[in-house]
Design a protein around this motif. Structure first.
Motif, PDB file in Angstrom:
ATOM      1  N   MET A 259      32.795  41.596  44.180  1.00 27.35           N
ATOM      2  CA  MET A 259      33.004  40.115  43.803  1.00 27.35           C
ATOM      3  C   MET A 259      34.668  39.790  43.893  1.00 27.35           C
ATOM      4  N   GLN A 260      34.876  38.521  44.338  1.00 27.49           N
ATOM      5  CA  GLN A 260      36.479  37.866  44.549  1.00 27.49           C
ATOM      6  C   GLN A 260      36.739  37.562  43.185  1.00 27.49           C
ATOM      7  N   VAL A 261      37.817  37.783  42.714  1.00 30.58           N
ATOM      8  CA  VAL A 261      38.487  37.446  41.359  1.00 30.58           C
ATOM      9  C   VAL A 261      39.525  36.676  41.512  1.00 30.58           C
ATOM     10  N   SER A 262      40.240  36.505  40.658  1.00 29.21           N
ATOM     11  CA  SER A 262      41.647  35.741  40.603  1.00 29.21           C
ATOM     12  C   SER A 262      42.528  35.809  41.716  1.00 29.21           C
ATOM     13  N   GLU A 263      43.037  34.706  42.106  1.00 28.69           N
ATOM     14  CA  GLU A 263      44.150  34.799  43.184  1.00 28.69           C
ATOM     15  C   GLU A 263      45.479  35.686  42.767  1.00 28.69           C
ATOM     16  N   ASP A 264      45.702  35.508  41.576  1.00 31.08           N
ATOM     17  CA  ASP A 264      47.044  36.343  41.130  1.00 31.08           C
ATOM     18  C   ASP A 264      46.543  37.812  41.324  1.00 31.08           C
ATOM     19  N   LEU A 265      45.532  38.036  41.471  1.00 28.52           N
ATOM     20  CA  LEU A 265      45.422  39.732  41.653  1.00 28.52           C
ATOM     21  C   LEU A 265      45.104  40.206  43.318  1.00 28.52           C
ATOM     22  N   GLN A 266      45.373  39.239  44.135  1.00 28.54           N
ATOM     23  CA  GLN A 266      45.126  39.585  45.477  1.00 28.54           C
ATOM     24  C   GLN A 266      45.723  40.581  46.058  1.00 28.54           C
ATOM     25  N   ASP A 267      47.175  41.118  45.716  1.00 24.07           N
ATOM     26  CA  ASP A 267      47.712  41.820  46.223  1.00 24.07           C
ATOM     27  C   ASP A 267      47.929  43.201  45.319  1.00 24.07           C
ATOM     28  N   THR A 268      47.039  43.392  44.572  1.00 24.36           N
ATOM     29  CA  THR A 268      47.069  44.440  43.621  1.00 24.36           C
ATOM     30  C   THR A 268      46.096  45.655  43.677  1.00 24.36           C
ATOM     31  N   THR A 269      46.127  46.723  43.262  1.00 26.41           N
ATOM     32  CA  THR A 269      45.146  47.702  43.295  1.00 26.41           C
ATOM     33  C   THR A 269      45.250  48.792  42.074  1.00 26.41           C
ATOM     34  N   TYR A 270      43.963  48.711  41.533  1.00 25.28           N
ATOM     35  CA  TYR A 270      43.763  49.452  40.302  1.00 25.28           C
ATOM     36  C   TYR A 270      42.579  49.951  40.474  1.00 25.28           C
ATOM     37  N   ASP A 271      42.477  51.324  40.096  1.00 26.99           N
ATOM     38  CA  ASP A 271      41.399  52.234  40.039  1.00 26.99           C
ATOM     39  C   ASP A 271      40.227  51.811  38.766  1.00 26.99           C
ATOM     40  N   GLU A 272      40.979  51.366  38.031  1.00 23.63           N
ATOM     41  CA  GLU A 272      40.214  50.889  36.689  1.00 23.63           C
ATOM     42  C   GLU A 272      40.522  49.566  36.375  1.00 23.63           C
ATOM     43  N   ALA A 273      39.491  48.696  36.197  1.00 22.96           N
ATOM     44  CA  ALA A 273      39.986  47.267  35.853  1.00 22.96           C
ATOM     45  C   ALA A 273      38.479  46.893  35.193  1.00 22.96           C
ATOM     46  N   VAL A 274      38.595  45.620  34.363  1.00 16.26           N
ATOM     47  CA  VAL A 274      37.406  45.290  33.679  1.00 16.26           C
ATOM     48  C   VAL A 274      37.408  43.970  34.023  1.00 16.26           C
ATOM     49  N   GLY A 275      36.230  43.591  34.288  1.00 23.87           N
ATOM     50  CA  GLY A 275      35.783  41.881  34.545  1.00 23.87           C
ATOM     51  C   GLY A 275      34.862  41.439  33.228  1.00 23.87           C
ATOM     52  N   TYR A 276      35.385  40.514  32.714  1.00 21.17           N
ATOM     53  CA  TYR A 276      34.760  39.664  31.477  1.00 21.17           C
ATOM     54  C   TYR A 276      34.069  38.337  31.774  1.00 21.17           C
ATOM     55  N   VAL A 277      33.091  38.282  31.521  1.00 22.93           N
ATOM     56  CA  VAL A 277      32.197  37.076  31.602  1.00 22.93           C
ATOM     57  C   VAL A 277      31.334  36.753  30.267  1.00 22.93           C
ATOM     58  N   ARG A 278      31.286  35.463  30.089  1.00 18.99           N
ATOM     59  CA  ARG A 278      30.531  34.974  28.958  1.00 18.99           C
ATOM     60  C   ARG A 278      28.931  34.990  29.518  1.00 18.99           C
ATOM     61  N   VAL A 370      21.199  39.737  39.379  1.00 22.61           N
ATOM     62  CA  VAL A 370      22.179  38.953  38.474  1.00 22.61           C
ATOM     63  C   VAL A 370      23.730  38.970  39.158  1.00 22.61           C
ATOM     64  N   ARG A 371      24.185  37.648  38.873  1.00 24.28           N
ATOM     65  CA  ARG A 371      25.622  37.536  39.335  1.00 24.28           C
ATOM     66  C   ARG A 371      26.471  36.676  38.537  1.00 24.28           C
ATOM     67  N   PRO A 372      27.649  37.138  37.968  1.00 24.37           N
ATOM     68  CA  PRO A 372      28.409  36.224  37.281  1.00 24.37           C
ATOM     69  C   PRO A 372      28.954  35.042  38.166  1.00 24.37           C
ATOM     70  N   LYS A 373      29.105  34.048  37.399  1.00 23.99           N
ATOM     71  CA  LYS A 373      29.711  32.765  38.232  1.00 23.99           C
ATOM     72  C   LYS A 373      31.372  33.083  38.366  1.00 23.99           C
ATOM     73  N   GLN A 374      31.875  33.737  37.431  1.00 26.72           N
ATOM     74  CA  GLN A 374      33.401  33.835  37.697  1.00 26.72           C
ATOM     75  C   GLN A 374      33.446  35.124  36.750  1.00 26.72           C
ATOM     76  N   LEU A 375      34.766  35.916  36.922  1.00 32.35           N
ATOM     77  CA  LEU A 375      35.335  36.903  36.105  1.00 32.35           C
ATOM     78  C   LEU A 375      36.585  36.856  35.985  1.00 32.35           C
ATOM     79  N   LYS A 376      36.818  37.168  34.439  1.00 33.02           N
ATOM     80  CA  LYS A 376      38.224  37.293  34.292  1.00 33.02           C
ATOM     81  C   LYS A 376      38.415  38.801  34.053  1.00 33.02           C
TER      82      LYS A 376
END
Length: 385
Positions: A259-278, A370-376
């Motif tokens: 899933m595509q996420v926030s634009e401010d994370l476009q040029d980053t790479t992390y092996d461990e990240a967590v997306g939060y969604v209500r 299941v699909r999240p509308k958006q991820l933080k």
């Protein structure tokens, strides 16, 4: 009255209750100090009242440093969780107490005290209970007496420590509404401590979210709920679903799910990240979306001469997780659907309207997509703040 808290720290032995707390409260604001037990919110409230000393920093009222001023001289009204009413006094005498014990020079006349107390009892809808004793009142009524008593001395600041914590849910809701109305009428700068997220979101102008003696976030109820500044705030303010995976150039990947996420994370790479969604931002489908009807996200727009090139990323089946419905719970106008992901041991929760639920005709045991509308998305650095 405006309040400034400047670099306040407080320790109890080896326990650091508050760490370099700074914030400004505008005159007439209703502020909630929200956090779990041990977060420092009650310590901060007591320091503002003068009931607790501080190790470092300063407290200012309207620009005047009152750090070392006696609590009696701060013109602060304090309401405790368990009312602290005088059991041997009537409701009238409890409310009048602060006026009667004033020095003779500033003490109102008996007639003025009577008039003031009757006005306050009318305000809190207890005018017919003046001759009763606290033991003859319900919990909600006792708390209203405590509030009237605090207001009787006409404080510039009203402080409330878990004011509704000892009451049942229905009474708490009624008193929250009443406190909001009272505050709108009196415009007293008010600060209340609570660990109840719903209470803070319902009543406060701004919320100070505290954790481990520090401020995690300051903002309006909408700001802290819709745009949490940290994983802690997201977790603390309501239910949340977690999507753990690898983040690369703005895309979170977990197995076959992307899933595509926030634009401010476009040029980053992390092996461990967590997306939060209500839960209310979870979309459920009974059938896997067809390729020719699936939605797409615009990822790049390039103007070339007379033409415009639009690059799109398809929201195809890889953006849907397969899950099994394990539990359905109808709560008022909403339906909570618990799901177990096919590729993980983790569970998800979706919140649907009854109309959506009936339209999908969902049943326990159904396999859905299941699909999240958006991820933080939060990265490792966010968890170490």
């Amino acid at each position: 009255m405006g309040i400034s808290i400047e670099n306040v720290s407080k320790s109890f032995g080896s326990f650091q209750a508050l760490q370099n707390i700074s914030l400004n409260i505008e005159s007439g604001e209703l502020i909630a100090l929200l956090g779990p037990s041990g977060s420092g919110k009650t310590s901060l409230l007591r320091i503002i009242a003068g009931l607790e000393g501080l190790d470092e920093g300063a407290i200012l009222f309207d620009g005047s440093n009152i750090t070392n001023v006696n609590p009696k001289e701060r013109n602060v009204g304090f309401v405790f969780q368990h009312y602290a009413l005088f059991r041997h006094m009537t409701v009238f005498d409890n409310v009048a107490y602060g006026l009667k014990v004033r020095p003779r020079k500033t003490r109102p006349s008996k007639e003025a005290i009577k008039q003031k107390v009757n006005e306050l009892l009318s305000l809190v809808k207890l005018e017919n209970f003046a001759d009763r004793y606290p033991s003859q009142l319900s919990g909600g009524q006792r708390q209203r007496v405590a509030l009237a008593r605090a207001l009787a001395v006409e404080p510039k600041v009203l402080l409330l420590d878990e004011p509704f914590g000892a009451l049942d849910a229905k009474v708490r809701k009624e008193l929250r509404r009443w406190l909001r109305k009272l505050h709108d009428e009196y415009h007293i700068t008010s600060i209340f401590v609570t660990h109840d997220q719903e209470e803070a979101l319902d009543v406060a102008d701004r919320i100070i979210v505290m954790n481990g003696g520090k401020i995690e976030q300051i903002g309006t109820p909408e700001e802290v709920y819709e745009n949490p500044a940290s994983p802690f705030v997201y977790d603390f303010l309501g239910n949340v679903n977690l999507f753990r995976g690898r983040l690369h150039n703005g895309t979170l990947t977990q197995g076959t799910f992307t899933m595509q996420v926030s634009e401010d994370l476009q040029d980053t790479t992390y092996d461990e990240a967590v997306g939060y969604v209500r839960p209310y931002d979870i979309v459920l489908e009974k059938e896997k979306p067809a390729i020719d009807t699936v939605a797409a996200t615009i990822t790049h727009i390039h103007l070339v001469g007379p033409n415009v090139q639009v690059e799109l990323k398809r929201q195809d089946e890889e953006e849907y997780l397969e899950a099994t419905i394990t539990h359905i719970h109808l709560v008022g106008p909403n339906v909570q659907v618990e799901l177990k992901r096919q590729d993980e041991e983790e569970y998800l929760e979706a919140a649907l309207s009854k109309e959506q639920f009936r339209s999908l005709a969902l049943q326990k045991g159904d396999i859905v997509y299941v699909r999240p509308k958006q991820l933080k998305v939060f990265v490792p650095e966010d968890f170490s703040i």
